[in-house]
Design an enzyme around this catalytic site. Structure first.
Site, PDB file in Angstrom:
ATOM      1  N   CYS B  21       0.799  -1.108   0.412  1.00 29.91           N
ATOM      2  CA  CYS B  21       0.454  -0.127  -0.196  1.00 29.91           C
ATOM      3  C   CYS B  21       0.753   0.976   0.005  1.00 29.91           C
ATOM      4  O   CYS B  21       2.036   1.234   0.515  1.00 29.91           O
ATOM      5  CB  CYS B  21      -0.770   0.065   1.415  1.00 29.91           C
ATOM      6  SG  CYS B  21       0.172   0.272   3.078  1.00 29.91           S
ATOM      7  N   CYS B  24       2.467   2.446   2.995  1.00 34.18           N
ATOM      8  CA  CYS B  24       3.914   1.197   3.142  1.00 34.18           C
ATOM      9  C   CYS B  24       4.990   1.838   2.779  1.00 34.18           C
ATOM     10  O   CYS B  24       6.277   1.715   2.734  1.00 34.18           O
ATOM     11  CB  CYS B  24       3.942  -0.385   3.081  1.00 34.18           C
ATOM     12  SG  CYS B  24       2.253  -1.034   4.655  1.00 34.18           S
ATOM     13  N   CYS B 109      -3.126  -4.680   1.991  1.00 35.11           N
ATOM     14  CA  CYS B 109      -1.444  -4.849   1.549  1.00 35.11           C
ATOM     15  C   CYS B 109      -0.432  -6.184   2.177  1.00 35.11           C
ATOM     16  O   CYS B 109      -0.894  -6.881   3.084  1.00 35.11           O
ATOM     17  CB  CYS B 109      -1.105  -3.434   2.245  1.00 35.11           C
ATOM     18  SG  CYS B 109       0.816  -3.230   2.407  1.00 35.11           S
ATOM     19  N   CYS B 112       1.116  -4.374   5.416  1.00 34.87           N
ATOM     20  CA  CYS B 112       1.058  -4.105   6.889  1.00 34.87           C
ATOM     21  C   CYS B 112      -0.750  -5.408   7.228  1.00 34.87           C
ATOM     22  O   CYS B 112      -1.269  -4.709   7.877  1.00 34.87           O
ATOM     23  CB  CYS B 112       0.371  -2.836   6.757  1.00 34.87           C
ATOM     24  SG  CYS B 112      -0.672  -1.669   6.060  1.00 34.87           S
ATOM     25  N   ASP B 344      -5.911  -6.396  67.012  1.00 32.55           N
ATOM     26  CA  ASP B 344      -7.241  -7.633  66.882  1.00 32.55           C
ATOM     27  C   ASP B 344      -8.583  -7.020  66.897  1.00 32.55           C
ATOM     28  O   ASP B 344      -8.812  -5.212  67.341  1.00 32.55           O
ATOM     29  CB  ASP B 344      -7.069  -8.180  68.081  1.00 32.55           C
ATOM     30  CG  ASP B 344      -5.585  -8.779  68.052  1.00 32.55           C
ATOM     31  OD1 ASP B 344      -4.986  -8.969  69.146  1.00 32.55           O
ATOM     32  OD2 ASP B 344      -4.956  -8.916  67.411  1.00 32.55           O
TER      33      ASP B 344
END
Lengths: 201, 529
Positions: B21, B24, B109, B112, B344
């Protein structure tokens, strides 16, 4: 024979008792419950290992820990008896003093069965008494204070004069008392004993 | 302005023709300006094709792989709506109604897997933000964390080798650092979109985290070949569903030789049929801490709930009486209560009270004015007469350290009502007032021995003061070292605490009442109420 009941109410005088066969007076309840009364349940084993009157009293805490003590009827606690020495060496290879516990889960502790010996008490009159565990579990500690001053055992058998502390297995915490007597049951045993003595005398 | 130049043309052409793509492609050409990535996908595709068209007569649009899948916006929405069902996005077949031109080609793509295609665009971010808003958290900033499937690293590696080879033909080198990382580019694009949509800045230090996890079931086995080559990178460990974690995969990729990699994995990577699926979108807020001091006025209230075998033995507890209100107001999931020591069930805490800190886990509401905190304190105090709190305030995580310091190092003062078996006179207890810094040895008390290790603790009784009551009672005030068992110091615990009041006075002593008078820690800071 009528059973005697003691009760104390505000403003009233303590009523006279009708005594049973036992010649001693039933003690009055203390106004302040003791440490033992508050946290522990008393369990008994009479004539341990068949030896007459060698009664043990096991104090069971609400958290399941057991403190092994001598019951009042035990020969060692009778007047006139002097303790010469106490030894935790129960056999050539085993001393209860060597018991070492580590961590939260108490690893390394010596494991005790009901008949396991805890210590030997030597008296000045030559008599020798073995104290037994009476409960199954891990040995936490033995009382070293009585080694150094045996008279504590006779003066305060239910507290400072305890013999040992045992931690039963979690799963067995209820079942360990199955072989033991409740306070009421023990008192009946004592009464029967005194009856037997009176009958023969 | 389009960021690619003549130099980048061969690489761009190669990547585009093999199925990558535009974004990228930018990354592998080292484009590190944010602006180009933020343009819309459609626009980028158009510009890229224009760029590749000049000079070269032909233009390869079709990918020599299985027929391109045209993914419409509707399908994208469907996929996101399917998140609740195991996060598996279903790829439904499309109708061919939406092809404007070949330029609106939406191939997945091969590098990616859609992350820098649809998953960084406004539509998707909007969907994420809708979920964030629906979750009901109050926040003034956020940190965005995103997790990608490990296969992406493998594909990235393959693409790098491909580009490196191509650039080698032009005698150019390409180091790993010349490439823009996928996650980095993703954040450049998405952070401003989040800020715009939610109206708050993205801040790495924020306690409010929005996290998105992606997966790609189709290619899950892409990494498996790495195990044969580098087996020690993929050792199974607890808490890991799969051994193929991103870190393990990256480690193996660093080790593997180029030739070995190319034998096992297609270079260029093949085009997948589906985009990534969104496994989860979660938000969570880091814990906030509230501190204060509490007084305890009941002799019948445990610190923590007392439950044995599922049965509650005593009603309520200190921590619940305080924390339940905080849980509601902060809208938190759960809490962790800690205090500077504890007392306690049958012991009261008087004076300034005992410091405590409560961690509120995943609170949905976190901003409170000091006035609101004061009101919250009043609310707690009105709701119960068994406990009261003071100095309630928001604090940081360091609070917990202060708690523990207080527990182990600081002195405490107590008052006890003591009973003796023997009758006593005033003069019999006076000597106790003069004893300073008395050393005692305490074996683990029998009452806690079932859950604590057996040990001997050396402790110091700093000072004592007595007040005669009658022949069998007196009050004892004492100041002691942290960690001293007071009850056992009084009754001796079968002689296992030495010395003890009984041994000092040569009587049998018992404790009837105990109160904590003060816990000598000057934290948290006192507030004027």
């Amino acid at each position: 024979m009528e059973e005697a009941l003691v009760c104390r109410r505000e403003g009233e005088v303590v009523e006279a008792l009708e005594v049973a066969m036992a010649t001693e007076l039933v003690a009055m309840e203390p106004t302040v419950p003791s440490l033992v009364d508050r946290y522990f349940t008393r369990w008994y084993k009479a004539d341990v290992k068949g030896k007459p009157c060698e009664d043990h009293c096991i104090l069971q805490h609400s958290n399941r820990i057991c403190v092994i003590t001598l019951a009042e009827a035990h020969p060692v606690l009778q007047s006139g008896k002097t303790i010469k020495s106490i030894s935790y060496q129960i056999s050539t290879n085993c001393s209860r003093l060597q018991n070492k516990v580590s961590g939260k889960f108490k690893r390394g502790a010596q494991f005790l069965t009901e008949l396991a010996p805890l210590c030997k008490i030597y008296c000045s009159d030559g008599e020798e008494y073995t104290i037994s565990s009476c409960v199954r579990g891990r040995l936490m500690e033995v009382n070293e204070n009585i080694l150094h001053k045996p008279s504590i055992l006779q003066e305060k058998p239910s507290t400072e004069g305890y013999i040992a502390v045992v931690l039963p297995k979690f799963e067995e915490s209820k079942s360990i008392t199955e072989g033991l007597l409740t306070q009421k049951q023990y008192e009946e045993v004592v009464v029967k004993r005194t009856d037997a003595v009176s009958a023969t005398s | 302005m389009f960021p690619l130049t003549e130099e980048n043309k061969h690489v761009a052409q190669l990547l585009f023709s093999t199925g990558s793509c535009p974004r990228c492609i930018f990354r592998f050409c080292g484009v590190d300006l944010h602006a180009p990535y933020k343009l819309s996908y459609k626009e980028l595709l158009y510009e890229l094709q224009k760029f590749l068209e000049t000079e070269k007569g032909e233009l390869i649009l079709e990918v020599p792989n299985p027929p391109p899948k045209k993914i419409r916006l509707q399908e994208l929405e469907d996929r996101i709506n399917n998140l609740s069902q195991n996060g598996e996005g279903r790829v439904s077949s499309t109708e061919d109604g939406n092809i404007a031109s070949k330029t609106s080609n939406l191939n997945v793509c091969n590098v990616c897997l859609g992350i820098l295609q649809e998953f960084c665009e406004k539509e998707f971010i909007k969907k994420v933000c809708q979920k964030v808003e629906a979750s009901g958290f109050e926040f003034t900033n956020l940190v965005f964390s995103v997790s990608f499937p490990p296969q992406l690293s493998v594909r990235e590696h393959a693409a790098w080798l491909l580009v490196k080879q191509e650039m080698g033909k032009q005698n150019l080198s390409l180091g790993r650092n010349d490439i823009v990382q996928l996650k980095e580019a993703y954040k450049w694009i998405t952070h401003p979109l989040f800020s715009e949509e939610l109206g708050v800045p993205v801040d790495g230090k924020s306690l409010f985290e929005v996290s998105v996890v992606f997966a790609h079931p189709e290619t899950v086995e892409d990494c498996h070949f790495l195990r044969a080559i580098c087996p020690d990178c993929f050792k199974p460990a607890k808490n890991k569903q799969s051994v193929f974690t991103r870190m393990a995969v990256v480690k193996a990729l660093n080790k593997i030789k180029e030739e070995d990699f190319l034998k096992q994995f297609p270079c260029p990577p093949n085009s997948p049929k589906t985009v990534c699926t969104v496994l989860e979108i979660e938000c969570a807020h880091g814990a906030v801490f509230v501190a204060g001091r509490y007084n305890k006025y009941s002799r019948n209230l445990p610190q923590t709930p007392w439950i044995i075998d599922g049965e509650r033995k005593l009603e309520s507890s200190v921590e619940e009486l305080i924390s339940d209100h905080l849980l509601t107001v902060f809208k938190a999931e759960s809490f962790n209560f800690s205090s500077s020591g504890r007392e306690d069930v049958d012991v009261r805490t008087l004076g300034n009270g005992r410091p405590f800190a409560i961690e509120l886990v995943n609170p949905h509401r976190v901003h409170f004015t000091s006035q609101e905190i004061k009101e919250l304190q009043q609310k707690i105090n009105k709701s119960s007469n068994k406990i009261q709190v003071r100095d309630l305030q928001l604090v940081t995580r360091e609070a917990i350290g202060h708690m523990k310091e207080g527990e182990e190092e600081k002195t405490k003062t107590y008052s006890a009502l003591i009973w003796t078996d023997k009758a006593i006179q005033k003069k019999d207890i006076e000597f106790l007032n003069d004893i300073k810094d008395l050393k005692i040895d305490q074996k683990t008390p029998l009452r806690v021995l079932h859950r604590r290790p057996l040990a001997v603790r050396a402790r110091i009784i700093h000072s004592m003061e007595t007040r005669y009551v009658d022949e069998h009672h007196f009050r004892l005030y004492l100041k002691t070292q942290a960690g001293t068992y007071i009850k056992e110091f009084v009754h001796g615990d079968f002689g296992r605490t030495k010395p003890n009041i009984g041994s000092l006075m040569d009587v049998t002593a018992d404790i009837l009442e105990l109160d904590v008078e003060s816990v000598d820690v000057d934290w948290p800071p006192a507030l004027d109420d």
